[in-house]
Design an enzyme around this catalytic site. Structure first.
Site, PDB file in Angstrom:
ATOM      1  N   LYS A  88       1.039  -1.106   0.062  1.00 19.51           N
ATOM      2  CA  LYS A  88       0.072  -0.118   0.019  1.00 19.51           C
ATOM      3  C   LYS A  88       0.989   1.213  -0.007  1.00 19.51           C
ATOM      4  O   LYS A  88       1.703   1.398   0.855  1.00 19.51           O
ATOM      5  CB  LYS A  88      -0.892  -0.067   1.284  1.00 19.51           C
ATOM      6  N   TRP A 125      -2.922   0.715  -3.871  1.00 21.63           N
ATOM      7  CA  TRP A 125      -2.300  -0.659  -3.739  1.00 21.63           C
ATOM      8  C   TRP A 125      -1.216  -0.913  -5.126  1.00 21.63           C
ATOM      9  O   TRP A 125      -1.668  -0.426  -6.134  1.00 21.63           O
ATOM     10  CB  TRP A 125      -3.760  -1.570  -3.932  1.00 21.63           C
TER      11      TRP A 125
HETATM   12  P1  AMP Z   1      -8.680  -0.328   0.705  1.00 23.17           P
HETATM   13  O1  AMP Z   1      -9.368  -1.349   0.149  1.00 23.17           O
HETATM   14  O2  AMP Z   1      -7.844   0.088  -0.526  1.00 23.17           O
HETATM   15  O3  AMP Z   1      -9.198   0.760   1.467  1.00 23.17           O
HETATM   16  O4  AMP Z   1      -7.490  -0.971   1.577  1.00 23.17           O
HETATM   17  C1  AMP Z   1      -7.923  -1.713   2.580  1.00 23.17           C
HETATM   18  C2  AMP Z   1      -6.530  -2.148   3.474  1.00 23.17           C
HETATM   19  O5  AMP Z   1      -5.721  -0.939   3.661  1.00 23.17           O
HETATM   20  C3  AMP Z   1      -6.596  -2.910   4.830  1.00 23.17           C
HETATM   21  O6  AMP Z   1      -6.942  -4.064   4.643  1.00 23.17           O
HETATM   22  C4  AMP Z   1      -5.370  -2.628   5.555  1.00 23.17           C
HETATM   23  O7  AMP Z   1      -4.358  -3.531   4.979  1.00 23.17           O
HETATM   24  C5  AMP Z   1      -4.903  -1.130   5.094  1.00 23.17           C
HETATM   25  N1  AMP Z   1      -5.251  -0.204   5.980  1.00 23.17           N
HETATM   26  C6  AMP Z   1      -6.566   0.465   6.160  1.00 23.17           C
HETATM   27  N2  AMP Z   1      -6.443   1.305   7.123  1.00 23.17           N
HETATM   28  C7  AMP Z   1      -5.557   0.896   7.817  1.00 23.17           C
HETATM   29  C8  AMP Z   1      -5.048   1.458   8.875  1.00 23.17           C
HETATM   30  N3  AMP Z   1      -5.457   2.567   9.722  1.00 23.17           N
HETATM   31  N4  AMP Z   1      -3.710   1.090   9.665  1.00 23.17           N
HETATM   32  C9  AMP Z   1      -2.967   0.066   8.966  1.00 23.17           C
HETATM   33  N5  AMP Z   1      -3.722  -0.567   7.549  1.00 23.17           N
HETATM   34  C10 AMP Z   1      -4.695   0.073   7.127  1.00 23.17           C
END
Ligand code: AMP
Length: 543
Positions: free
Chosen positions: A440, A445
């Site tokens: 990320k 991603w």
């Molecule tokens: P997305 O679907 O692009 O919103 O990404 C979701 C993913 O981002 C989650 O499964 C985590 O791996 C990461 N993520 C989202 N928020 C956090 C956070 N506050 N701390 C760490 N990882 C996060």
């Protein structure tokens, strides 16, 4: 026995109906790429959303469930589409403008989008692939400058499209469980997967996220939307804001620190949202330039990646600004947990308070989380036992669009997030790792598997693996670990980039390579990424 209350479906159009009835004069402000400022009211938003619905129904005979794409920055027209498309019974599919053309092509074809609403400045990305998108019947161009030209077929100017449409039609009647919006998320294999939100899930997420304990939204607020509108519907913030009569401020493409700070000041934004990379940049600029007592920003929501505790602490200590750390996913609409202090924390020291606020936080209502260990045991909430985070709830995905993926769900129906962590005695989640093979970077991603497959297709490469390495600004960046076929050969970064560029977005390309003799493997012969991350941390990967 059933209750004797009226059956009124929870639809996203009822959000703008309410906003228009109760807060018709509230403002919505857009700052466009050339810094032009556009202001209108909730009443205008309501009427123009109705025109969108009418034009879609009248000019394209849009039917319930049809997919209508958007490819745009953050602005009021994009918000009109949030209401107008579902108002026609269709699904508002917000497309990530940062993806490569092959990824966009896949997404549009997989969604079977019939129409794409697109910003004029973003049309070149679609001009390259339009011939490969058989389901798209027309492109509606937003914010076209005078004399604008495009090679897109059936291009219609947005204002022309709605000019003669009615602004008083009835919304198309839908069931609250019908789909209203869709976003794609990166799959570990590199093929993105669609997440289809319902009217009901969107409505409930908006209401709960507006409560003081959670998103804390009210009619007093002026919220700057710093999360792209293609990213889980800007985290649902615009929907909650319209329910609460909040002034909404859209920065279009101005997500870099200096212009973002200018907008905060000029528009008196007291709240905002964004990924850690944005806040890291903003902190650096504020620290350098100083902050006056009248600086309006008091609180912001941050998530999408881990917000470093020092940054949360520094915002508080240096500027008195509260960073509210939240965790979630495209699959969870997105908010699953959020970290605020409780009354029992009042007597803690400042540093202990920051430690709590830097956790990913407690479940928001309508969402449940649990930790499942490698042995399949549900972990105690002891802050120590580590396992995979699983989640269930009203706005959590039950299945991907057109994709059967049993591996993403437990036998008893919980969604397996691919995140790893602990939950403590007070219910605060802490993310410690990730099982999914994704990186990320700046909130976006990068599929390490897709990069590996592509790099290994290069004739000079024998084996390649890609791991996430920490980065202060971007949170994570990809590192390519490569074994060359011929040890005496060489492979330059430029050479690798020109090979990868047709299939990847620029931000997805690794800018560091480690050349090694053999990639570490697990007992079953898979690339051992844990071991590579350890080697990197110990400085043993030669980068
Ligand atoms: P997305 O679907 O692009 O919103 O990404 C979701 C993913 O981002 C989650 O499964 C985590 O791996 C990461 N993520 C989202 N928020 C956090 C956070 N506050 N701390 C760490 N990882 C996060």
């Amino acid at each position: 026995m059933q209750g004797l209350m009226m059956h009124c479906p929870l639809t996203v159009t009822s959000i703008i109906d309410h906003g228009n009835r109760v807060f018709p004069k509230k403002e919505i402000i857009s700052i466009f790429p050339d810094k032009t400022r556009h202001v209108y009211t909730y009443a205008d938003l309501y009427k123009r959303s109705k025109k969108i619905a009418d034009a879609l129904l009248g000019k394209f005979q849009v039917k319930p469930g049809d997919m209508i794409g958007t490819y745009a920055w953050n602005h009021h027209q994009h918000l009109e589409l949030y209401f107008g498309i579902p108002g026609a019974g269709a699904v508002c599919h917000t497309i990530n403008i940062r993806l490569s053309s092959s990824q966009t092509e896949f997404i549009v074809n997989n969604a079977e989008d019939r129409i794409i609403f697109i910003d004029a400045i973003l049309t070149p990305a679609f001009e390259n692939i339009a011939a490969l998108l058989p389901t798209v019947e027309a492109y509606i161009i937003m914010n076209a400058p005078k004399g604008f030209k495009t090679s897109l077929p059936n291009a219609i100017d947005y204002e022309d499209f709605i000019a003669d449409a009615a602004d008083n039609i009835d919304w198309v009647t839908v069931d609250e469980n019908d789909a209203c919006a869709m976003c794609y998320t990166s799959g570990t294999t590199g093929l993105p997967k669609g997440v289809l939100y319902s009217h009901r899930s969107t409505w409930l997420h908006a209401v709960i996220m507006s409560l003081p304990n959670y998103g804390n939204t009210s009619t007093e607020d002026r919220i700057l939307v710093g999360v792209p509108q293609f990213h889980v519907m800007a985290w649902g913030i615009p929907y909650g804001a319209v329910l609460c009569g909040t002034v909404l401020i859209f920065p279009s493409c101005h997500l870099h620190p200096e212009p973002f700070i200018d907008i905060i000041i000029n528009e008196k934004a007291n709240k905002a949202n964004g990924v850690p990379t944005i806040w890291q940049g903003i902190y650096t600029v504020l620290k350098k330039n100083g902050v006056s007592d009248s600086f309006p920003l008091k609180e912001f929501l941050v998530g999408g990646a881990s917000m470093p505790p020092t940054l949360i602490g520094n915002f508080q200590k240096d500027f008195g600004i509260k960073a509210i750390h939240a965790w979630g996913m495209t699959e969870t609409s997105p908010v699953g947990t959020l970290s605020r202090l409780q009354p029992q924390h009042a007597s803690l020291s400042d540093s202990e308070k920051i430690k709590i606020r830097a956790l990913q936080g407690q479940e928001v209502p309508c969402v449940e989380i649990r930790i499942v260990t490698e042995n399949g045991i549900i972990a105690p909430r002891d802050g120590k036992t580590v396992g995979e985070i699983q989640v269930k709830g009203v706005w959590v995905i039950s299945s991907y669009f057109k994709t059967i993926s049993h591996e993403n769900f437990s036998e008893d129906g919980w969604f397996k997030t691919g995140d790893v962590g602990t939950i403590n005695e007070e219910g605060y989640l802490k993310i410690t790792d990730r099982t999914k093979d994704l990186i990320k970077s700046g909130g976006e991603w990068i599929s390490s598997v897709a990069l590996e497959v592509a790099i290994m297709a290069y004739p000079k490469v024998k084996e390649a693996s890609v791991i996430a390495i920490p980065d202060e600004l971007w949170t994570e960046r990809p590192l390519a670990v490569i074994v060359l076929r011929d040890e005496n050969d060489s492979l330059s970064m430029d050479e690798l980039h020109s090979f990868l560029l047709p299939s990847f977005a620029k931000y997805q390309l690794p800018e560091k390579i480690s050349f090694i003799k053999e990639i570490p493997k697990t007992s079953v012969g898979k690339f051992d990424k844990k071991e590579m991350r350890r080697l990197y941390a110990e400085g043993k990967l030669g980068v």
